[in-house]
Scaffold this active site. Structure first.
Site, mmCIF file in Angstrom:
data_model
loop_
_atom_site.group_PDB
_atom_site.id
_atom_site.type_symbol
_atom_site.label_atom_id
_atom_site.label_comp_id
_atom_site.label_asym_id
_atom_site.label_seq_id
_atom_site.Cartn_x
_atom_site.Cartn_y
_atom_site.Cartn_z
ATOM 1 N N SER A 159 83.726 44.600 47.937
ATOM 2 C CA SER A 159 82.273 44.684 47.870
ATOM 3 C C SER A 159 81.720 45.230 49.184
ATOM 4 O O SER A 159 82.035 46.341 49.576
ATOM 5 C CB SER A 159 81.691 43.317 47.504
ATOM 6 O OG SER A 159 80.346 43.406 47.106
ATOM 7 N N ASP A 253 80.153 46.590 36.120
ATOM 8 C CA ASP A 253 79.666 46.408 37.487
ATOM 9 C C ASP A 253 78.892 47.675 37.846
ATOM 10 O O ASP A 253 79.427 48.779 37.711
ATOM 11 C CB ASP A 253 80.855 46.213 38.426
ATOM 12 C CG ASP A 253 80.476 46.074 39.895
ATOM 13 O OD1 ASP A 253 79.304 46.278 40.256
ATOM 14 O OD2 ASP A 253 81.375 45.762 40.697
ATOM 15 N N HIS A 283 81.883 42.310 38.647
ATOM 16 C CA HIS A 283 81.919 42.188 40.097
ATOM 17 C C HIS A 283 82.313 40.761 40.486
ATOM 18 O O HIS A 283 81.912 39.803 39.839
ATOM 19 C CB HIS A 283 80.530 42.522 40.661
ATOM 20 C CG HIS A 283 80.522 42.778 42.130
ATOM 21 N ND1 HIS A 283 80.884 43.996 42.670
ATOM 22 C CD2 HIS A 283 80.193 41.980 43.178
ATOM 23 C CE1 HIS A 283 80.776 43.934 43.974
ATOM 24 N NE2 HIS A 283 80.370 42.728 44.319
#
Length: 317
Positions: A159, A253, A283
């Site tokens: 991320s 995502d 995610h």
């Protein structure tokens, strides 16, 4: 149609218990609370999800000296085995959450699974420290690792941490100890938010485009240029000379298209890159690796990619 209705049959059925658990600990509306309260709730959630460290992994904490401050790091080593590489790991959390404890078990499992040393970096967070503070800390950690060890370096992040890993790879590609590879896990790289997964999965469970905008705005300094490649690696004008790159994203995502675009840019510049979109996952699926078989398989692929890079292999067609 609500997010739940849209994704009821699109996600791996086993994932819903994980999504409900995350939302129970860290509900979507928490984004409206002060940052310190968000962190307190997030930290409690991370402790609840912590799975412990595998046997044989020894851990030590330290500090990397930087300009005017120290950067906490946590070093994971596998007892009784000489490592062939060092993984420099940057955690996720939207640049406002997380630290050494939030991804402790994940780093320990990467160490155990690959046999490599892993160094987790507790970079400074926003809004107290806006960009480029986190990037500067990531660069300082890279410089420390390059000087402190003869082991080849592999950059890894998920991320927000994937953003940092990519930015460091681009900034250090001509360094004498440039990374031999990078593995990015559902990274946010500053892609085009008007196309692809940003549109298709704008309201996906656990991360929406609204969340992405919030984290980006909190991180940004005044007059922050969106074209700064240390802020948005996809905005770079040169993707040549980058190390072999593996990007693992989640199908549902909004950030998935960033991984595909980054792969395409590296390959177009003559480099090696492989992008894989994990079907029917969302995610943050790393935290579901012990309860959702598809997430466990994805984590196995991530560790295998890291291990292959440390052996100097490129098994991706």
């Amino acid at each position: 149609m609500t997010g739940r209705e849209k994704y009821e049959t699109r996600l791996d059925p086993a994932l819903w218990a994980y999504i409900d658990s995350v939302n129970a600990w860290y509900p979507p509306e928490i984004i409206g609370l002060p940052i310190d309260k968000q962190r307190a709730v997030y930290d409690r959630m991370c402790r609840a999800f912590h799975k412990g460290r595998p046997a044989g992994v020894k851990v030590s904490d330290g500090l990397v000296a930087a300009s005017g401050h120290g950067i906490p790091i946590r070093h994971y080593q596998l007892t009784g085995k000489a490592a062939r590489a060092m993984v420099l790991y940057f955690h996720g959390g939207g640049f406002i959450l997380g630290g050494l404890d939030s991804h402790d078990d994940i780093c320990a499992e990467i160490c155990a699974g690959s046999g490599f040393d892993v160094v987790s970096v507790d970079y400074r967070l926003s809004p107290e420290h806006v960009h480029p503070a986190a990037f500067d800390d990531a660069m300082a950690a890279f410089a420390w690792a390059a000087a402190a060890s003869d082991l080849p370096l592999i950059l890894c992040g998920e991320s927000a941490g994937g953003n940092l890993a990519a930015a460091v790879a681009q900034a250090t590609r001509k360094h004498a100890s440039a990374a031999i590879g990078q593995v990015l896990i559902y990274p946010g790289l500053g892609g085009d938010e008007g196309t692809g997964s940003y549109v298709e999965h704008a309201e996906a469970p656990l991360l929406s485009v609204g969340d992405i905008a919030f984290y980006r705005d909190v991180r940004a300094a005044k007059r922050q240029s969106p074209d700064d490649p240390t802020f948005s690696p996809l905005r770079d004008s040169d993707f040549s000379g980058l190390p072999p790159t593996v990007i693992i994203s989640a199908e549902c995502d909004p950030l998935s298209s960033d991984g595909e675009a980054y792969r395409d840019r590296i390959v177009a510049a003559g480099g090696k890159a492989w992008w894989h979109e994990e079907s029917r996952l969302v995610h943050s699926f790393l935290r579901a690796r012990t309860t959702v078989p598809a997430a466990a398989e994805a984590f196995t692929r991530i560790i295998a990619a890291i291990a292959a890079m440390g052996r100097g292999e490129w098994p991706y067609l």
